[in-house]
Design a protein around this motif. Structure first.
Motif, PDB file in Angstrom:
ATOM      1  N   MET A  69      34.580  16.747  38.639  1.00  0.00           N
ATOM      2  CA  MET A  69      33.648  16.521  37.542  1.00  0.00           C
ATOM      3  C   MET A  69      34.249  15.454  36.643  1.00  0.00           C
ATOM      4  O   MET A  69      35.462  15.378  36.475  1.00  0.00           O
ATOM      5  N   THR A  70      33.403  14.642  36.059  1.00  0.00           N
ATOM      6  CA  THR A  70      33.889  13.636  35.121  1.00  0.00           C
ATOM      7  C   THR A  70      34.294  14.320  33.823  1.00  0.00           C
ATOM      8  O   THR A  70      33.935  15.478  33.579  1.00  0.00           O
ATOM      9  N   ASN A  71      35.020  13.609  32.983  1.00  0.00           N
ATOM     10  CA  ASN A  71      35.403  14.161  31.689  1.00  0.00           C
ATOM     11  C   ASN A  71      34.172  14.537  30.877  1.00  0.00           C
ATOM     12  O   ASN A  71      34.164  15.560  30.197  1.00  0.00           O
ATOM     13  N   GLU A  72      33.142  13.705  30.945  1.00  0.00           N
ATOM     14  CA  GLU A  72      31.914  13.989  30.205  1.00  0.00           C
ATOM     15  C   GLU A  72      31.269  15.280  30.702  1.00  0.00           C
ATOM     16  O   GLU A  72      30.785  16.092  29.913  1.00  0.00           O
ATOM     17  N   GLN A  73      31.278  15.481  32.011  1.00  0.00           N
ATOM     18  CA  GLN A  73      30.712  16.709  32.577  1.00  0.00           C
ATOM     19  C   GLN A  73      31.548  17.924  32.172  1.00  0.00           C
ATOM     20  O   GLN A  73      31.003  18.984  31.872  1.00  0.00           O
ATOM     21  N   ASN A  74      32.865  17.765  32.159  1.00  0.00           N
ATOM     22  CA  ASN A  74      33.737  18.858  31.715  1.00  0.00           C
ATOM     23  C   ASN A  74      33.476  19.210  30.263  1.00  0.00           C
ATOM     24  O   ASN A  74      33.388  20.384  29.909  1.00  0.00           O
ATOM     25  N   ILE A  75      33.345  18.209  29.413  1.00  0.00           N
ATOM     26  CA  ILE A  75      33.083  18.441  27.993  1.00  0.00           C
ATOM     27  C   ILE A  75      31.743  19.131  27.803  1.00  0.00           C
ATOM     28  O   ILE A  75      31.623  20.077  27.022  1.00  0.00           O
ATOM     29  N   GLU A  76      30.739  18.679  28.528  1.00  0.00           N
ATOM     30  CA  GLU A  76      29.412  19.297  28.410  1.00  0.00           C
ATOM     31  C   GLU A  76      29.449  20.758  28.861  1.00  0.00           C
ATOM     32  O   GLU A  76      28.853  21.638  28.228  1.00  0.00           O
ATOM     33  N   LYS A  80      28.690  24.125  26.523  1.00  0.00           N
ATOM     34  CA  LYS A  80      27.759  25.189  26.904  1.00  0.00           C
ATOM     35  C   LYS A  80      28.439  26.556  26.841  1.00  0.00           C
ATOM     36  O   LYS A  80      27.845  27.537  26.397  1.00  0.00           O
ATOM     37  N   MET A  81      29.693  26.623  27.290  1.00  0.00           N
ATOM     38  CA  MET A  81      30.430  27.885  27.255  1.00  0.00           C
ATOM     39  C   MET A  81      30.673  28.339  25.817  1.00  0.00           C
ATOM     40  O   MET A  81      30.506  29.513  25.499  1.00  0.00           O
ATOM     41  N   VAL A  82      31.064  27.397  24.950  1.00  0.00           N
ATOM     42  CA  VAL A  82      31.296  27.727  23.543  1.00  0.00           C
ATOM     43  C   VAL A  82      30.003  28.210  22.901  1.00  0.00           C
ATOM     44  O   VAL A  82      29.996  29.197  22.164  1.00  0.00           O
ATOM     45  N   HIS A  83      28.898  27.532  23.204  1.00  0.00           N
ATOM     46  CA  HIS A  83      27.603  27.937  22.657  1.00  0.00           C
ATOM     47  C   HIS A  83      27.247  29.357  23.104  1.00  0.00           C
ATOM     48  O   HIS A  83      26.809  30.182  22.301  1.00  0.00           O
ATOM     49  N   ALA A  84      27.448  29.648  24.375  1.00  0.00           N
ATOM     50  CA  ALA A  84      27.141  30.987  24.894  1.00  0.00           C
ATOM     51  C   ALA A  84      28.030  32.043  24.231  1.00  0.00           C
ATOM     52  O   ALA A  84      27.550  33.126  23.872  1.00  0.00           O
ATOM     53  N   LEU A  85      29.308  31.739  24.052  1.00  0.00           N
ATOM     54  CA  LEU A  85      30.213  32.681  23.391  1.00  0.00           C
ATOM     55  C   LEU A  85      29.807  32.904  21.935  1.00  0.00           C
ATOM     56  O   LEU A  85      29.816  34.036  21.447  1.00  0.00           O
TER      57      LEU A  85
END
Length: 96
Positions: A69-76, A80-85
């Motif tokens: 995954m690109t860095n941008e994909q990793n950040i995105e 999403k994980m932070v938002h879900a948490l």
């Protein structure tokens, strides 16, 4: 690093039982609980890491190349994980 001894699986498993019983007498119930939770978390980290390495190897075998995954994909994905948490935390706050 070679932390895992070259012994039969049953002996390796039994050694965990022995260590557990040896620790019971020297620790209070709270200390046993804290240490047990720490060991379970450590085990979960190891299991999760090993499983993900298996997934990566499977992807590499299926595609012929390693999936990155690109860095941008990793950040995105992390966003999403932070938002879900955060949503779960808010849900827990409203329940109490």
């Amino acid at each position: 690093m070679n932390l895992i001894p070259d012994i039969p699986a049953k002996a390796f498993s039994f050694s965990a039982v022995v260590v557990g019983y040896l620790l019971i007498d020297d620790l209070t119930a709270n200390e046993q609980n804290a240490l047990g939770n720490w060991l379970m978390l450590t085990a979960q980290v190891l299991c999760t890491n090993a499983f993900y390495k298996q997934v990566q190897a499977e992807r590499r075998d299926q595609k012929g190349t390693f999936y990155h995954m690109t860095n941008e994909q990793n950040i995105e994905m992390l966003k999403k994980m932070v938002h879900a948490l955060n949503q779960e935390i808010e849900n827990l706050k409203t329940k109490h």
